[in-house]
Motif scaffolding. Structure first.
Motif, short mmCIF file in Angstrom:
data_model
loop_
_atom_site.label_atom_id
_atom_site.label_comp_id
_atom_site.label_asym_id
_atom_site.label_seq_id
_atom_site.Cartn_x
_atom_site.Cartn_y
_atom_site.Cartn_z
N LEU A 25 2.15 -14.04 -37.12
CA LEU A 25 1.53 -15.15 -36.43
C LEU A 25 1.00 -15.52 -35.03
CD1 LEU A 25 4.34 -16.99 -38.68
CD2 LEU A 25 2.56 -15.99 -39.62
N TYR A 26 -0.35 -16.73 -35.21
CA TYR A 26 -0.63 -17.20 -34.37
C TYR A 26 0.34 -17.65 -33.91
CZ TYR A 26 -4.60 -18.63 -31.16
OH TYR A 26 -5.19 -19.02 -30.12
N HIS A 27 1.30 -17.60 -32.89
CA HIS A 27 2.57 -18.26 -32.00
C HIS A 27 3.13 -17.76 -31.05
CE1 HIS A 27 5.10 -21.31 -32.39
NE2 HIS A 27 6.11 -20.81 -32.08
N GLY A 28 3.35 -17.95 -29.96
CA GLY A 28 4.53 -17.40 -29.02
C GLY A 28 3.44 -16.53 -28.26
N ARG A 29 3.91 -15.15 -28.83
CA ARG A 29 3.13 -14.59 -27.62
C ARG A 29 1.58 -14.36 -27.97
NH1 ARG A 29 6.80 -9.54 -26.92
NH2 ARG A 29 7.30 -9.50 -29.25
N VAL A 30 0.97 -13.66 -28.94
CA VAL A 30 -0.09 -13.63 -29.86
C VAL A 30 -0.71 -14.59 -29.38
CG1 VAL A 30 -1.12 -13.19 -32.02
CG2 VAL A 30 0.90 -12.44 -31.90
N LYS A 31 -0.69 -15.58 -29.48
CA LYS A 31 -1.19 -16.95 -28.21
C LYS A 31 -1.71 -16.79 -27.73
CE LYS A 31 -1.63 -22.05 -29.43
NZ LYS A 31 -1.09 -22.97 -29.87
N ALA A 32 -0.34 -16.59 -27.17
CA ALA A 32 -0.71 -16.51 -25.44
C ALA A 32 -1.29 -15.12 -24.54
CB ALA A 32 0.49 -17.01 -24.64
N LEU A 33 -1.42 -14.55 -25.23
CA LEU A 33 -2.52 -13.60 -25.07
C LEU A 33 -3.92 -13.75 -25.90
CD1 LEU A 33 -2.16 -9.62 -25.52
CD2 LEU A 33 -4.02 -10.03 -26.09
N ALA A 34 -4.02 -14.43 -26.74
CA ALA A 34 -5.40 -14.60 -27.12
C ALA A 34 -6.28 -15.81 -25.84
CB ALA A 34 -5.22 -15.34 -28.25
N GLU A 35 -5.37 -16.14 -25.23
CA GLU A 35 -5.31 -17.76 -25.25
C GLU A 35 -6.12 -17.21 -23.89
OE1 GLU A 35 -2.47 -21.46 -25.09
OE2 GLU A 35 -3.71 -21.99 -26.86
N ALA A 36 -5.62 -16.40 -22.84
CA ALA A 36 -5.95 -15.46 -22.00
C ALA A 36 -7.12 -15.22 -21.72
CB ALA A 36 -3.92 -14.64 -21.01
N ALA A 37 -7.57 -15.01 -22.82
CA ALA A 37 -8.43 -13.16 -22.85
C ALA A 37 -9.65 -14.54 -22.98
CB ALA A 37 -7.98 -12.79 -24.72
N ARG A 38 -9.50 -15.57 -24.33
CA ARG A 38 -10.19 -16.77 -23.38
C ARG A 38 -10.27 -16.84 -22.03
NH1 ARG A 38 -8.32 -18.88 -28.42
NH2 ARG A 38 -9.21 -18.53 -30.39
N GLU A 39 -9.34 -17.47 -21.10
CA GLU A 39 -9.79 -17.89 -20.11
C GLU A 39 -10.63 -16.43 -19.41
OE1 GLU A 39 -5.58 -18.90 -18.12
OE2 GLU A 39 -6.15 -20.75 -20.28
N GLY A 40 -10.50 -14.99 -19.43
CA GLY A 40 -11.01 -14.15 -19.17
C GLY A 40 -11.96 -14.05 -19.31
N GLY A 41 -12.70 -14.47 -20.11
CA GLY A 41 -14.57 -14.57 -20.55
C GLY A 41 -14.36 -14.24 -21.98
N LEU A 42 -13.44 -13.88 -22.61
CA LEU A 42 -14.19 -13.27 -24.12
C LEU A 42 -14.49 -14.06 -24.93
CD1 LEU A 42 -11.21 -10.32 -24.42
CD2 LEU A 42 -13.98 -10.49 -24.91
N GLU A 43 -15.49 -14.40 -25.80
CA GLU A 43 -15.53 -15.05 -26.91
C GLU A 43 -15.00 -15.05 -27.82
OE1 GLU A 43 -19.40 -16.62 -26.12
OE2 GLU A 43 -19.56 -16.70 -23.82
N PHE A 44 -14.61 -16.22 -28.46
CA PHE A 44 -13.78 -16.02 -30.14
C PHE A 44 -13.07 -16.96 -30.47
CE2 PHE A 44 -10.19 -14.43 -27.76
CZ PHE A 44 -8.87 -14.62 -28.26
#
Length: 120
Positions: free
Chosen positions: A101-120
């Motif tokens: 589920l998009y929650h917790g650790r999975v969500k944190a990874l996604a948000e950090a990847a976005r901050e790092g410059g990935l677009e999705f």
């Protein structure tokens, strides 16, 4: 009644089937988490190869983390995979959460990847 493993496999395949419809040739950021670690890799499904990968087991990252199973560790992996993706020339991806589920650790990874410059 289906076992837990069968349920997770069905959910992951359902998510990937939807991603193939919207991917338009973009690479896929795949996330896998266990009770102790979290893994992320950027996969080019057309060529069938991994372009970039990161996990809490990486040598430089493992020493700086208290544990590999918390939100801070997931965020660190997200930033690292975004850096490695930029080095590989990948800017846009589709996010594959797998059976998680998009929650917790999975969500944190996604948000950090976005901050790092990935677009999705």
């Amino acid at each position: 009644m289906a076992s837990r493993k069968e349920t997770l496999v069905r959910r992951a395949s359902r998510v990937r089937r939807q991603l193939k419809k919207v991917a338009n040739g973009r690479a896929r950021l795949s996330v896998h988490r266990t009770s102790k670690n979290i893994y992320a890799q950027i996969i080019d499904d057309v060529a069938g190869r991994t372009l970039a990968a990161a996990s809490t087991l990486d040598t430089g990252l493992k020493s700086s983390l208290k544990t590999g199973a918390d939100v801070a560790a997931a965020a660190a992996v997200g930033k690292l995979v975004a850096e490695r993706a930029a080095a590989a020339g990948v800017k846009t991806v589709v996010f594959d959460r797998g059976a998680f589920l998009y929650h917790g650790r999975v969500k944190a990874l996604a948000e950090a990847a976005r901050e790092g410059g990935l677009e999705f």
